[in-house]
Design a protein around this motif. Structure first.
Motif, mmCIF file in Angstrom:
data_model
loop_
_atom_site.group_PDB
_atom_site.id
_atom_site.type_symbol
_atom_site.label_atom_id
_atom_site.label_comp_id
_atom_site.label_asym_id
_atom_site.label_seq_id
_atom_site.Cartn_x
_atom_site.Cartn_y
_atom_site.Cartn_z
ATOM 1 N N GLY A 255 0.816 -1.206 0.000
ATOM 2 C CA GLY A 255 0.000 0.000 0.000
ATOM 3 C C GLY A 255 0.855 1.263 0.000
ATOM 4 O O GLY A 255 2.044 1.233 0.305
ATOM 5 N N GLY A 256 0.232 2.358 -0.372
ATOM 6 C CA GLY A 256 0.903 3.652 -0.303
ATOM 7 C C GLY A 256 1.971 3.888 -1.338
ATOM 8 O O GLY A 256 2.891 4.681 -1.113
ATOM 9 N N VAL A 257 1.865 3.211 -2.486
ATOM 10 C CA VAL A 257 2.896 3.379 -3.529
ATOM 11 C C VAL A 257 2.412 4.264 -4.678
ATOM 12 O O VAL A 257 3.176 4.518 -5.607
ATOM 13 C CB VAL A 257 3.352 2.011 -4.087
ATOM 14 N N GLY A 258 1.168 4.723 -4.615
ATOM 15 C CA GLY A 258 0.669 5.625 -5.639
ATOM 16 C C GLY A 258 -0.265 4.998 -6.650
ATOM 17 O O GLY A 258 -0.478 5.574 -7.725
ATOM 18 N N ALA B 7 7.940 4.440 -11.679
ATOM 19 C CA ALA B 7 8.573 4.936 -10.449
ATOM 20 C C ALA B 7 7.774 6.125 -9.918
ATOM 21 O O ALA B 7 7.515 7.085 -10.642
ATOM 22 C CB ALA B 7 10.009 5.336 -10.730
ATOM 23 N N THR B 8 7.369 6.030 -8.642
ATOM 24 C CA THR B 8 6.582 7.101 -8.022
ATOM 25 C C THR B 8 7.292 7.608 -6.767
ATOM 26 O O THR B 8 8.212 6.976 -6.250
ATOM 27 C CB THR B 8 5.179 6.597 -7.636
ATOM 28 N N ILE C 249 7.341 9.890 -11.541
ATOM 29 C CA ILE C 249 6.442 10.761 -10.783
ATOM 30 C C ILE C 249 7.129 11.201 -9.500
ATOM 31 O O ILE C 249 7.530 10.377 -8.682
ATOM 32 C CB ILE C 249 5.116 10.047 -10.447
ATOM 33 N N GLY C 250 7.292 12.487 -9.339
ATOM 34 C CA GLY C 250 7.974 13.022 -8.166
ATOM 35 C C GLY C 250 7.078 13.089 -6.941
ATOM 36 O O GLY C 250 5.853 12.960 -7.019
ATOM 37 N N PRO D 189 2.855 0.614 -10.236
ATOM 38 C CA PRO D 189 3.423 1.800 -9.581
ATOM 39 C C PRO D 189 4.352 1.342 -8.458
ATOM 40 O O PRO D 189 3.993 0.482 -7.646
ATOM 41 C CB PRO D 189 2.200 2.534 -9.030
ATOM 42 N N LEU D 190 5.547 1.899 -8.429
ATOM 43 C CA LEU D 190 6.558 1.444 -7.468
ATOM 44 C C LEU D 190 7.198 2.647 -6.791
ATOM 45 O O LEU D 190 7.878 3.449 -7.438
ATOM 46 C CB LEU D 190 7.626 0.610 -8.190
#
Length: 300
Positions: free
Chosen positions: A56-59, A227-228, A257-258, A191-192
């Protein structure tokens, strides 16, 4: 919207090669702008993409919201599926989910018409199948169903001709709901988060995708690793991104993604960041992601 030849982000760096200068992006590959997608003459059938990561919480939800809005902004008809009992995707698009019909009702009664449950969002061209906490009971109800892994696929088959792309926001687990999403999907976007512990679990996810391909859905493809939450100021973020590129090679998307506080601000407002702060670098990054996926052939 940013056009082809958009400006290079601050995280890129130049490398001299004789008289020429090659601009390298965060992934270490030559930076390239992706062309603005051409308008479509017709719509459908949809390509289904599952956004999946058991951590969870990876975007995942942020990416689903903003990628969907970006693709809709480029003239694609998009259906977003909230497939997480937390209902974050629905909330992030400003959709009320209390005492309404949701994707859960369609899973329990596959004879129903999904068009009766689909909700239009404030973003033109973007619709959603909402979810709420009721979806947490789905795995219990479906466990004894025949071909239980294909129930979502049967639901989406009825509306696939109405859309160009269907994005499924999966819950952070590898349970029956996620297997349903992978069975229904043509492609997977991972999404990572650029953080060490997020990287550790990806091998298990890839193993699950391989099992689904082998047993349930031979056509499923890995559309890319995104990449997030990347922060170019920290050595840790840069090292994790380097390891991701080493592990996945060209499957790592060039768009990165920044990390920014604008994402939670947009979520509270129930808007995609592309509408909440269209000139912000994060909004431009998701527009670039949409263009990259079209250029890669993952989206029409």
């Amino acid at each position: 919207m940013t056009k082809a030849g958009d400006s290079v982000s601050a995280s890129t760096k130049g490398k001299k090669t004789g008289a020429d200068e090659v601009i390298l992006g965060p992934t270490g590959r030559p930076y390239q702008g992706f062309p603005t997608p051409k308008p479509l003459d017709s719509h459908g059938p949809a390509r289904i993409i599952a956004l999946c990561n058991q951590k969870g919480g990876v975007g995942k939800t942020t990416t689903t919201i903003n990628l969907a809005a970006s693709l809709a902004g480029y003239g694609r008809r998009v259906l977003a599926i909230d497939f997480d009992p937390q209902g974050a995707l629905s909330a992030g698009l400003g959709i009320q989910t209390h005492d309404v019909e949701t994707i859960y009702d369609l899973l329990l009664d596959t004879k129903r018409n999904p068009r009766e449950v689909i909700v239009e969002t404030r973003v033109e061209g973007l619709d959603i199948l909402p979810a709420n906490i009721d979806l947490s009971a789905a795995e219990v109800h479906l466990v004894n169903e025949v071909a239980r892994e294909t129930i979502l696929a049967r639901v989406l088959r009825k509306v696939a001709s109405d859309y160009d792309v269907i994005l499924i926001d999966c819950q952070p687990s590898l349970g029956l709901l996620t297997v349903n999403a992978l069975t229904a999907a043509h492609g997977v976007l991972i999404p990572l988060e650029c953080e060490f512990f997020a990287l550790r679990g990806v091998a298990l996810l890839v193993e699950t995708i391989d099992k689904v391909r082998d047993r349930l859905n031979p056509a499923i493809e890995l559309d890319g690793v995104l990449a997030t939450m990347y922060d170019p100021r920290t050595l840790h973020s840069r090292e994790v991104l380097e390891r991701v590129v080493e592990a996945f090679g060209d499957d790592v998307l060039e768009t990165v993604i920044g990390r920014t506080v604008k994402f939670p601000d947009a979520s509270v407002s129930g808007m995609p960041i592309t509408e909440f702060a269209p000139e912000h670098a994060a909004a431009q990054a998701y527009l670039r992601l949409a263009r990259e996926l079209v250029a890669r052939g993952a989206v029409a």
